[in-house]
Write an enzyme that holds these catalytic residues in place. Sequence first.
Site, mmCIF file in Angstrom:
data_model
loop_
_atom_site.group_PDB
_atom_site.id
_atom_site.type_symbol
_atom_site.label_atom_id
_atom_site.label_comp_id
_atom_site.label_asym_id
_atom_site.label_seq_id
_atom_site.Cartn_x
_atom_site.Cartn_y
_atom_site.Cartn_z
ATOM 1 N N THR A 12 0.814 -1.214 0.000
ATOM 2 C CA THR A 12 0.000 0.000 0.000
ATOM 3 C C THR A 12 0.858 1.279 0.000
ATOM 4 O OG1 THR A 12 -1.614 -1.221 1.294
ATOM 5 C CG2 THR A 12 -1.876 1.169 1.243
ATOM 6 N N LYS A 106 6.447 1.014 12.759
ATOM 7 C CA LYS A 106 6.405 1.397 14.195
ATOM 8 C C LYS A 106 6.641 0.206 15.109
ATOM 9 C CE LYS A 106 1.979 1.038 12.665
ATOM 10 N NZ LYS A 106 1.208 1.663 11.645
ATOM 11 N N VAL A 133 4.724 7.263 13.156
ATOM 12 C CA VAL A 133 3.752 7.780 14.130
ATOM 13 C C VAL A 133 2.755 8.673 13.404
ATOM 14 C CG1 VAL A 133 3.415 9.172 16.210
ATOM 15 C CG2 VAL A 133 5.410 7.688 16.024
ATOM 16 N N GLY A 135 1.022 8.354 10.680
ATOM 17 C CA GLY A 135 1.175 8.366 9.219
ATOM 18 C C GLY A 135 1.420 9.696 8.529
ATOM 19 N N LYS A 206 3.531 3.676 19.235
ATOM 20 C CA LYS A 206 3.722 5.086 18.872
ATOM 21 C C LYS A 206 4.097 5.911 20.097
ATOM 22 C CE LYS A 206 0.614 4.371 15.029
ATOM 23 N NZ LYS A 206 -0.796 4.276 14.634
HETATM 24 N N1 LIG Z 1 -0.857 1.524 5.408
HETATM 25 C C1 LIG Z 1 -0.754 2.617 6.134
HETATM 26 O O1 LIG Z 1 -1.586 3.500 6.061
HETATM 27 C C2 LIG Z 1 0.433 2.800 7.060
HETATM 28 C C3 LIG Z 1 0.473 3.941 7.881
HETATM 29 C C4 LIG Z 1 1.586 4.147 8.702
HETATM 30 C C5 LIG Z 1 2.609 3.210 8.710
HETATM 31 N N2 LIG Z 1 2.505 2.100 7.938
HETATM 32 C C6 LIG Z 1 3.598 1.127 7.970
HETATM 33 O O2 LIG Z 1 4.165 1.025 6.677
HETATM 34 C C7 LIG Z 1 4.649 -0.290 6.456
HETATM 35 C C8 LIG Z 1 4.018 -0.823 5.175
HETATM 36 O O3 LIG Z 1 2.622 -0.863 5.344
HETATM 37 P P1 LIG Z 1 1.637 -1.199 4.127
HETATM 38 O O4 LIG Z 1 0.291 -0.803 4.582
HETATM 39 O O5 LIG Z 1 2.175 -0.667 2.852
HETATM 40 O O6 LIG Z 1 1.737 -2.794 4.149
HETATM 41 P P2 LIG Z 1 1.317 -3.798 2.977
HETATM 42 O O7 LIG Z 1 0.315 -3.201 2.074
HETATM 43 O O8 LIG Z 1 1.040 -5.101 3.622
HETATM 44 O O9 LIG Z 1 2.678 -3.898 2.144
HETATM 45 C C9 LIG Z 1 3.783 -4.626 2.567
HETATM 46 C C10 LIG Z 1 4.303 -5.331 1.342
HETATM 47 O O10 LIG Z 1 5.568 -5.900 1.643
HETATM 48 C C11 LIG Z 1 5.544 -7.237 1.151
HETATM 49 N N3 LIG Z 1 6.511 -8.050 1.873
HETATM 50 C C12 LIG Z 1 6.393 -8.594 3.117
HETATM 51 N N4 LIG Z 1 7.490 -9.292 3.410
HETATM 52 C C13 LIG Z 1 8.289 -9.235 2.326
HETATM 53 C C14 LIG Z 1 9.557 -9.786 2.014
HETATM 54 N N5 LIG Z 1 10.202 -10.561 2.872
HETATM 55 N N6 LIG Z 1 10.079 -9.502 0.830
HETATM 56 C C15 LIG Z 1 9.423 -8.737 -0.057
HETATM 57 N N7 LIG Z 1 8.222 -8.179 0.161
HETATM 58 C C16 LIG Z 1 7.664 -8.434 1.358
HETATM 59 C C17 LIG Z 1 4.127 -7.705 1.363
HETATM 60 O O11 LIG Z 1 3.838 -8.832 0.575
HETATM 61 P P3 LIG Z 1 2.657 -9.835 1.048
HETATM 62 O O12 LIG Z 1 1.397 -9.039 1.022
HETATM 63 O O13 LIG Z 1 2.714 -10.926 0.062
HETATM 64 O O14 LIG Z 1 3.000 -10.271 2.448
HETATM 65 C C18 LIG Z 1 3.364 -6.475 0.902
HETATM 66 O O15 LIG Z 1 3.228 -6.419 -0.478
HETATM 67 C C19 LIG Z 1 4.284 -1.082 7.720
HETATM 68 O O16 LIG Z 1 5.388 -1.081 8.587
HETATM 69 C C20 LIG Z 1 3.159 -0.276 8.331
HETATM 70 O O17 LIG Z 1 3.059 -0.431 9.734
HETATM 71 C C21 LIG Z 1 1.450 1.886 7.108
#
Ligand SMILES: NC(=O)c1ccc[n+]([C@@H]2O[C@H](COP(=O)([O-])OP(=O)(O)OC[C@H]3O[C@@H](n4cnc5c(N)ncnc54)[C@H](OP(=O)(O)O)[C@@H]3O)[C@@H](O)[C@H]2O)c1
Length: 428
Positions: A12, A106, A133, A135, A206
């Site tokens: 995402t 986080k 923290v 976002g 956070k």
């Molecule tokens: N989304 C938000 O609004 C938001 C806000 C603040 C902070 N964050 C932080 O940002 C980070 C990313 O969040 P996100 O929402 O983007 O998560 P996400 O949509 O689940 O994206 C993570 C991606 O990384 C891939 N991945 C996992 N392990 C991997 C590996 N070993 N090698 C290669 N790719 C791998 C996942 O694949 P699979 O799906 O196949 O596992 C997925 O495509 C997290 O730490 C989250 O806490 C997110």
Amino acid sequence: MSIKIGLLGFGTVASGIPFLLQENGQKIEEAAKDKLEIAKVLVKDDAEKERLVAAGHAYNFVTDVDAILSDDDIQIVVELMGRIEPAKTFITKALEAGKHVVSANKDLIATHGKELIALAQEKGLAFYYEAAVAGGIPILRTLANSLTSDKVTRILGVLNGTSNFMMTKMVDEGWTYDAALAEAQRLGYAESDPTNDVEGIDAAYKAVILSQFGFGMTIDFEQVDHQGISTITPDDVAVAQELGYVIKLVGDIRETATGISAEVSPTFLPKDHPLASVNDVMNAVFVESIGIGESMYYGPGAGQKPTATSVTADIVRIARRLSDNTVGKPFNEFSRETRLADASDVKSHYYFAITTPDEKGQLLRLAELFNAEDISFEQVLQQKASDNQARVVIITHSMSKTQLAHITDKLSAISDMTLLNTFKVLGE
Ligand SMILES: NC(=O)c1ccc[n+]([C@@H]2O[C@H](COP(=O)([O-])OP(=O)(O)OC[C@H]3O[C@@H](n4cnc5c(N)ncnc54)[C@H](OP(=O)(O)O)[C@@H]3O)[C@@H](O)[C@H]2O)c1
């Protein structure tokens, strides 16, 4: 020439970065004093690679992290995979390979940040994590830079969008906890296992990070008391409203004479408190400080574009520091000896909901019990709960966490009374 970036993960948040680099390309290039180029993107396997290429993403996708770590042209690694492992190993290896790192993780930073920050320092590298923290709210850099001349005394925050969405439904529309959770899951706000969001764990992560930036103290995740929203009942919500409060899951970090305390708990907020109007998935961080007084930073705590904006700002900052030859300063330079507050110094008003036999003399019994612990009542409400049970609600004057532990133990030991719930109340 351009500054080359390796992305770890393309979910995402990560997939929002290319849009920003294109949409705001000129501004970013001027701020970074260089062009930014996503050189390689780590994905899990070939099937994922093929899926992304077929969807029109023209990146150099790799499935082995070493293809990024051993590429000397890549200067910045951006970890957006989430979870602790393999993120921790990959970031460690990236720092050991001399690469600057950006992350939004986080969970990882709250539990293993200390060692990663130390490694980055030792190597003279940048390790930035603004998006970890709240976002899209630029709160960490604000605390590190704009409030550097101020003394922060307390940080209160609505730090978890999922639980705040649920609380908004429970407060504004009278939904039950289960109905609010089902809706949050249907809308994709809550994961199938919502524990981290609803039990205050995500907000506690956070709080750990905010305590470093706001107070210069590194507390461990285990030192943050956290209580979630799953025990809040429609009765609690209704009484809160009747008494002029809104219940929200609030992170609370403050400095007392003996040290800092950090906790996450459902909190009764007076309806006119600025945090009381932070609804749905929005987040806010309310800072009390000596110089500025009160200030609140409000915005989306999650979502692709808001989070990618914070991540990209970290990348731009590193690129700029590389051009200026100033790279390697810690993200947060405020650091002092960590001292934890004595429980007797951490004071709040509290809400108690108790069932008692519906007989005369019960309020007097409760008053004597609380009085023996030197706790006085600010408001008391008695309602009929059933044929032979009454529900007594007490809001206390300010009392310490030591007193809270004592009175809770005493109430739990009384056989004909039940302590239904205890929540913190924000008051004078
Ligand atoms: N989304 C938000 O609004 C938001 C806000 C603040 C902070 N964050 C932080 O940002 C980070 C990313 O969040 P996100 O929402 O983007 O998560 P996400 O949509 O689940 O994206 C993570 C991606 O990384 C891939 N991945 C996992 N392990 C991997 C590996 N070993 N090698 C290669 N790719 C791998 C996942 O694949 P699979 O799906 O196949 O596992 C997925 O495509 C997290 O730490 C989250 O806490 C997110």
